[in-house]
Design a protein around this motif. Sequence first.
Motif, mmCIF file in Angstrom:
data_model
loop_
_atom_site.group_PDB
_atom_site.id
_atom_site.type_symbol
_atom_site.label_atom_id
_atom_site.label_comp_id
_atom_site.label_asym_id
_atom_site.label_seq_id
_atom_site.Cartn_x
_atom_site.Cartn_y
_atom_site.Cartn_z
ATOM 1 N N MET A 42 0.892 -1.172 0.000
ATOM 2 C CA MET A 42 0.000 0.000 0.000
ATOM 3 C C MET A 42 0.922 1.211 0.000
ATOM 4 S SD MET A 42 -2.864 -1.450 2.635
ATOM 5 C CE MET A 42 -4.341 -0.529 2.277
ATOM 6 N N LEU A 43 0.924 1.940 -1.107
ATOM 7 C CA LEU A 43 1.869 3.046 -1.271
ATOM 8 C C LEU A 43 1.542 4.218 -0.360
ATOM 9 C CD1 LEU A 43 2.297 3.428 -5.147
ATOM 10 C CD2 LEU A 43 3.692 2.112 -3.521
ATOM 11 N N ALA A 44 2.590 4.833 0.177
ATOM 12 C CA ALA A 44 2.423 6.106 0.905
ATOM 13 C C ALA A 44 2.930 7.203 -0.025
ATOM 14 C CB ALA A 44 3.212 6.068 2.196
ATOM 15 N N GLN A 45 2.028 8.105 -0.421
ATOM 16 C CA GLN A 45 2.418 9.182 -1.341
ATOM 17 C C GLN A 45 2.213 10.561 -0.722
ATOM 18 O OE1 GLN A 45 0.314 7.103 -4.713
ATOM 19 N NE2 GLN A 45 2.142 7.699 -5.845
ATOM 20 N N THR A 46 1.910 10.564 0.574
ATOM 21 C CA THR A 46 1.912 11.811 1.359
ATOM 22 C C THR A 46 2.487 11.467 2.738
ATOM 23 O OG1 THR A 46 -0.259 11.426 2.358
ATOM 24 C CG2 THR A 46 -0.238 12.624 0.262
ATOM 25 N N GLU B 124 13.215 3.007 -2.446
ATOM 26 C CA GLU B 124 14.128 2.193 -3.265
ATOM 27 C C GLU B 124 13.645 0.742 -3.305
ATOM 28 O OE1 GLU B 124 15.201 3.978 -0.618
ATOM 29 O OE2 GLU B 124 15.675 5.740 -1.850
ATOM 30 N N ARG B 125 13.206 0.239 -2.156
ATOM 31 C CA ARG B 125 12.708 -1.143 -2.102
ATOM 32 C C ARG B 125 11.408 -1.264 -2.912
ATOM 33 N NH1 ARG B 125 12.878 -6.200 -1.725
ATOM 34 N NH2 ARG B 125 11.754 -7.374 -0.138
ATOM 35 N N VAL B 126 10.584 -0.213 -2.873
ATOM 36 C CA VAL B 126 9.355 -0.218 -3.674
ATOM 37 C C VAL B 126 9.721 -0.380 -5.149
ATOM 38 C CG1 VAL B 126 7.427 1.217 -4.481
ATOM 39 C CG2 VAL B 126 7.997 1.164 -2.042
ATOM 40 N N LYS B 127 10.698 0.395 -5.583
ATOM 41 C CA LYS B 127 11.111 0.369 -6.996
ATOM 42 C C LYS B 127 11.696 -1.005 -7.362
ATOM 43 C CE LYS B 127 12.213 2.353 -10.965
ATOM 44 N NZ LYS B 127 11.204 2.752 -11.939
ATOM 45 N N GLN B 128 12.446 -1.560 -6.398
ATOM 46 C CA GLN B 128 13.054 -2.891 -6.635
ATOM 47 C C GLN B 128 11.952 -3.952 -6.810
ATOM 48 O OE1 GLN B 128 15.033 -4.303 -3.158
ATOM 49 N NE2 GLN B 128 16.821 -4.998 -4.312
ATOM 50 N N LEU B 129 10.909 -3.861 -5.981
ATOM 51 C CA LEU B 129 9.829 -4.856 -6.038
ATOM 52 C C LEU B 129 8.923 -4.627 -7.245
ATOM 53 C CD1 LEU B 129 8.895 -4.895 -2.245
ATOM 54 C CD2 LEU B 129 9.605 -6.904 -3.549
ATOM 55 N N CYS B 130 8.827 -3.376 -7.688
ATOM 56 C CA CYS B 130 7.907 -3.055 -8.779
ATOM 57 C C CYS B 130 8.574 -2.072 -9.747
ATOM 58 C CB CYS B 130 6.615 -2.461 -8.188
ATOM 59 S SG CYS B 130 5.354 -2.220 -9.432
ATOM 60 N N ILE C 228 8.229 -1.214 -12.752
ATOM 61 C CA ILE C 228 7.485 -0.375 -13.717
ATOM 62 C C ILE C 228 6.965 0.913 -13.078
ATOM 63 C CG2 ILE C 228 6.730 -2.289 -15.194
ATOM 64 C CD1 ILE C 228 3.953 -2.043 -13.852
ATOM 65 N N MET C 229 7.183 1.059 -11.779
ATOM 66 C CA MET C 229 6.599 2.215 -11.100
ATOM 67 C C MET C 229 7.509 3.444 -11.220
ATOM 68 S SD MET C 229 5.341 2.439 -7.176
ATOM 69 C CE MET C 229 4.810 0.765 -7.059
ATOM 70 N N ASN C 230 6.893 4.605 -11.411
ATOM 71 C CA ASN C 230 7.632 5.866 -11.347
ATOM 72 C C ASN C 230 7.519 6.380 -9.915
ATOM 73 O OD1 ASN C 230 8.680 8.428 -11.642
ATOM 74 N ND2 ASN C 230 6.786 9.267 -12.515
ATOM 75 N N ILE C 231 8.642 6.333 -9.171
ATOM 76 C CA ILE C 231 8.540 6.730 -7.752
ATOM 77 C C ILE C 231 8.812 8.221 -7.564
ATOM 78 C CG2 ILE C 231 9.084 4.420 -6.844
ATOM 79 C CD1 ILE C 231 11.931 5.483 -6.274
ATOM 80 N N ASP C 232 9.162 8.933 -8.660
ATOM 81 C CA ASP C 232 9.532 10.351 -8.537
ATOM 82 C C ASP C 232 8.510 11.286 -9.167
ATOM 83 O OD1 ASP C 232 12.013 9.700 -7.321
ATOM 84 O OD2 ASP C 232 12.773 9.105 -9.300
ATOM 85 N N VAL D 98 -7.815 5.523 -14.493
ATOM 86 C CA VAL D 98 -6.542 5.403 -15.197
ATOM 87 C C VAL D 98 -5.779 6.731 -15.140
ATOM 88 C CG1 VAL D 98 -5.446 4.910 -17.410
ATOM 89 C CG2 VAL D 98 -7.389 3.538 -16.655
ATOM 90 N N ARG D 99 -6.494 7.843 -15.269
ATOM 91 C CA ARG D 99 -5.836 9.158 -15.191
ATOM 92 C C ARG D 99 -5.113 9.306 -13.850
ATOM 93 N NH1 ARG D 99 -9.997 13.326 -16.537
ATOM 94 N NH2 ARG D 99 -10.689 12.900 -14.437
ATOM 95 N N ALA D 100 -5.765 8.836 -12.788
ATOM 96 C CA ALA D 100 -5.168 8.971 -11.454
ATOM 97 C C ALA D 100 -3.899 8.147 -11.325
ATOM 98 C CB ALA D 100 -6.185 8.535 -10.400
ATOM 99 N N LEU D 101 -3.863 6.995 -12.004
ATOM 100 C CA LEU D 101 -2.731 6.074 -11.823
ATOM 101 C C LEU D 101 -1.550 6.371 -12.754
ATOM 102 C CD1 LEU D 101 -4.605 2.667 -11.429
ATOM 103 C CD2 LEU D 101 -3.068 3.681 -9.751
ATOM 104 N N VAL D 102 -1.798 7.157 -13.806
ATOM 105 C CA VAL D 102 -0.783 7.271 -14.862
ATOM 106 C C VAL D 102 0.526 7.909 -14.391
ATOM 107 C CG1 VAL D 102 -0.349 8.796 -16.844
ATOM 108 C CG2 VAL D 102 -2.010 6.979 -17.023
ATOM 109 N N GLU D 103 0.473 8.855 -13.455
ATOM 110 C CA GLU D 103 1.723 9.460 -12.974
ATOM 111 C C GLU D 103 2.626 8.386 -12.350
ATOM 112 O OE1 GLU D 103 1.613 13.088 -10.513
ATOM 113 O OE2 GLU D 103 3.060 12.095 -9.208
ATOM 114 N N THR D 104 2.022 7.492 -11.574
ATOM 115 C CA THR D 104 2.811 6.471 -10.876
ATOM 116 C C THR D 104 3.090 5.269 -11.784
ATOM 117 O OG1 THR D 104 1.614 7.214 -8.916
ATOM 118 C CG2 THR D 104 2.958 5.264 -8.647
ATOM 119 N N PHE D 105 2.176 5.006 -12.712
ATOM 120 C CA PHE D 105 2.364 3.882 -13.657
ATOM 121 C C PHE D 105 2.250 4.408 -15.094
ATOM 122 C CE2 PHE D 105 0.928 1.929 -9.771
ATOM 123 C CZ PHE D 105 1.763 0.839 -9.652
#
Length: 414
Positions: free
Chosen positions: A120-124, A151-157, A159-163, A316-323
């Motif tokens: 479950m991502l924390a984005q705030t 970093e671990r999130v990116k390693q596990l997934c 395809i995700m844009n973490i920035d 989909v619009r909501a998810l596109v920044e992260t994916f």
Amino acid sequence: MQRYSVFAIAREAARHHTGWQRAWRDAAPKSRYDVVIVGAGGHGLATAFYLGRNFGITNVAVIDKGWLGGGNTGRNTTIIRSNYLQDSSAAIYERSRDLYETLSHELNYNVMFSPRGVMMLAQTEHELRGYQRTAHANALQGVETEIIGPERVKQLCPIMNIDGPRYPVLGALWQPRAGTARHDAVAWGYARACSDMGMDIIQNCEVTGIRSEGGRVSGVSTTKGEIACDKLGMVVAGHSGVLAEMAGFRLPIESVALQALVSEPIKPCMDVVVMANTVHGYLSQSDKGEMVIGGGTDGFVNYTQRGSFHHVEETVRALVETFPMLSRLKMLRQWGGIVDITGDRSPVLSKTPLEGCFINAGWGTGGFKAIPGSGWGFAELMARGHSPLCDEFGLERFREGRFIDESVAAGVAH
Ligand code: FAD
Ligand code: PYC
């Protein structure tokens, strides 16, 4: 019951698959049962199964107005996790997750439980603090979760844009033994095992009335005739309010549509489940390669069991920044289910004002994960009059103000 095994597959292959038996009997109703369960979704079927397995009660009918598993059980995004905040929730969801681990063996039916891990991502910052609190609670409850960094999130997934510029990924609540299962198979596996115990699964049979004598339930009226019973379990998710009205009481539940969609199939690109609750969407990849995507509930109470185009666009619009890869995919199918939501986002597993009549409802947007645990506890409640798994989830909590607040853990905004 014909046993499924590698030998059975080999034997059937040798005789051109002509010897497979039907998985369950499509029964016609008898005039009387010890127990009638209304609703052949996962929760109703699991309840019937554990009534037979744990209490030897097999004179049971499970009745559905449609086809078994055709409600929310066959419409959900199949996420299984137990990272809830309150102790009573952790107990039932973790028991459930634990039962999923061995369910295929228990039922001799492959429910394709895949403990691939859920984050479950924390984005705030606020979300991160909330999940830190949940991780501490889970440690005390014996539920294995941890906070992981970006970093671990990116390693596990990968395809995700973490920035992302609006919502960078600050971390996640990670449950490594959480995952998914094949939703239809869960319903089919329980149905097959119930049928094997001699229970009747009655499809295309709508309950239209509930009969009582002297304040005690005595049976149901259905589109296939009258059926008498000693005990009645109402397990109808989004239609709980309708059934409660037939039984003469009201529920603190609102019914609303929740939608999901899948993309065209693509090569394997993601082997974990991600829930992004700030931007609001959740994502996993099915065995067929489709990206399975869900969003929020409709903003108004309704019984519309279908999808809508604006929802696809919003989710989909909501998810596109992260994916970002989602922007290149064609979306293939969308659908909706009617979910039953309580004020504290926790279920109702309870006796009712009508003696002998029990209700299992209020799982809202998150009950697929709970099917085995709920069935186990609700069967015990119906057989014995109480169950340690269900005792905190009684209807009286709304009158007494003992809410079990799970609005953060619910994972879907409503
Ligand atoms: P259902 O499967 O809906 O079964 C109820 C049955 O009652 C239906 O088959 C219906 O036909 C029958 N019925 C109703 N009225 C009558 C009547 N009068 N007479 C006879 N039969 C009747 N949960 C998770 O844990 N993880 C997820 O990822 C997840 N994603 C979801 C995504 C979507 C789009 C939706 C809609 C739900 C999601 N959920 C999820 C929630 C989950 O699907 C439900 O909580 C769960 O499936 C409820 O199961 P059930 O057996 O109680 O209800
Ligand atoms: O409860 O985990 C959940 C969930 C995910 C998507 C819908 N519900």
